[in-house]
Design a protein around this motif. Sequence first.
Motif, short mmCIF file in Angstrom:
data_model
loop_
_atom_site.label_atom_id
_atom_site.label_comp_id
_atom_site.label_asym_id
_atom_site.label_seq_id
_atom_site.Cartn_x
_atom_site.Cartn_y
_atom_site.Cartn_z
N TYR A 94 0.84 -1.19 0.00
CA TYR A 94 0.00 0.00 0.00
C TYR A 94 0.88 1.25 0.00
O TYR A 94 2.02 1.23 0.48
CB TYR A 94 -0.89 0.03 1.25
CG TYR A 94 -1.99 -1.00 1.26
CD1 TYR A 94 -1.72 -2.31 1.62
CD2 TYR A 94 -3.29 -0.68 0.89
CE1 TYR A 94 -2.72 -3.28 1.62
CE2 TYR A 94 -4.29 -1.64 0.89
CZ TYR A 94 -4.00 -2.93 1.26
OH TYR A 94 -4.98 -3.88 1.25
N GLN A 101 0.76 5.44 1.10
CA GLN A 101 0.00 6.40 1.89
C GLN A 101 0.62 7.78 1.80
O GLN A 101 1.80 7.97 2.11
CB GLN A 101 -0.05 5.97 3.37
CG GLN A 101 -0.93 6.87 4.23
CD GLN A 101 -0.97 6.47 5.67
OE1 GLN A 101 -0.05 5.85 6.19
NE2 GLN A 101 -2.04 6.81 6.36
N TYR A 109 3.75 0.55 2.67
CA TYR A 109 3.56 -0.53 3.64
C TYR A 109 3.41 -1.86 2.94
O TYR A 109 2.72 -1.96 1.92
CB TYR A 109 2.27 -0.31 4.43
CG TYR A 109 2.29 0.85 5.39
CD1 TYR A 109 1.81 2.10 5.02
CD2 TYR A 109 2.75 0.69 6.70
CE1 TYR A 109 1.82 3.16 5.91
CE2 TYR A 109 2.75 1.74 7.60
CZ TYR A 109 2.29 2.97 7.19
OH TYR A 109 2.29 4.01 8.07
N LEU A 119 1.93 -5.79 3.62
CA LEU A 119 0.89 -6.39 4.45
C LEU A 119 0.81 -7.88 4.17
O LEU A 119 0.81 -8.30 3.01
CB LEU A 119 -0.45 -5.73 4.12
CG LEU A 119 -1.72 -6.38 4.68
CD1 LEU A 119 -1.78 -6.23 6.19
CD2 LEU A 119 -2.95 -5.74 4.06
N PHE A 146 0.30 -5.21 9.21
CA PHE A 146 1.05 -4.23 8.43
C PHE A 146 2.47 -4.11 8.97
O PHE A 146 2.70 -4.29 10.17
CB PHE A 146 0.40 -2.85 8.54
CG PHE A 146 -0.71 -2.62 7.56
CD1 PHE A 146 -2.01 -2.96 7.89
CD2 PHE A 146 -0.47 -2.05 6.33
CE1 PHE A 146 -3.04 -2.75 6.99
CE2 PHE A 146 -1.50 -1.83 5.43
CZ PHE A 146 -2.79 -2.18 5.76
N GLY A 147 3.40 -3.78 8.09
CA GLY A 147 4.72 -3.40 8.54
C GLY A 147 4.69 -1.98 9.09
O GLY A 147 3.65 -1.32 9.07
N THR A 148 5.83 -1.51 9.56
CA THR A 148 5.91 -0.16 10.10
C THR A 148 6.02 0.89 9.01
O THR A 148 5.95 2.08 9.30
CB THR A 148 7.10 -0.01 11.07
OG1 THR A 148 8.27 -0.49 10.39
CG2 THR A 148 6.88 -0.82 12.33
#
Lengths: 115, 110
Positions: free
Chosen positions: B36, B38, B87, B89, B100-102
């Motif tokens: 993803y 963002q 990210y 996921l 999710f990852g950081t």
Amino acid sequence: EAQVTQNPRYLITVTGKKLTVTCSQNMNHEYMSWYRQDPGLGLRQIYYSMNVEVTDKGDVPEGYKVSRKEKRNFPLILESPSPNQTSLYFCASSLASGTPHQPQHFGDGTRLSIL
Amino acid sequence: LAKTTQPISMDSYEGQEVNITCSHNNIATNDYITWYQQFPSQGPRFIIQGYKTKVTNEVASLFIPADRKSSTLSLPRVSLSDTAVYYCLVGEAHTDKLIFGTGTRLQVFP
């Protein structure tokens, strides 16, 4: 237009005053989820729902409640908010649960500040 | 317990190819990897999803080795508008929980 709608977008409140953040989707999605986003910690899942009346805990469920009485709505309830719940919250939905997990559609976020 | 690890940040210049790697050692046998994007003040947006080998769409490519313990998101010829947090996921085995990852903060410079 397909969307996930969260309300309110911003809220400042005080410790202990119950609040509800609403989430609604118009895509007839089965899977809905709440996340919180904090600096350095990324997105962490709070609760998720596979369908009406079916909910389960994510990674950080403490201090939160959810309900799924209708397919389109998935409210997040903070019964007694505390300052450590100050965060940016996202609601998301996807077509279905299961594997492979379907792409999530996210709302625009709700910024909560609890004093 | 499923867990993902990504670099915290990366810098690039316009026109370069950017590769962001995510490790997911405990990925479930039947689960997919999803990425993803963002932007500030917005919710994450789906970019690409894959199970193994290579997947390509109009935005990015996703490379997944045979052991599936990691994946690499490749953004060809980045522009300033690709500045965002990315990210990866994965799902948690035997549940419908999503991890999710950081996130990796990508900064693209002119």
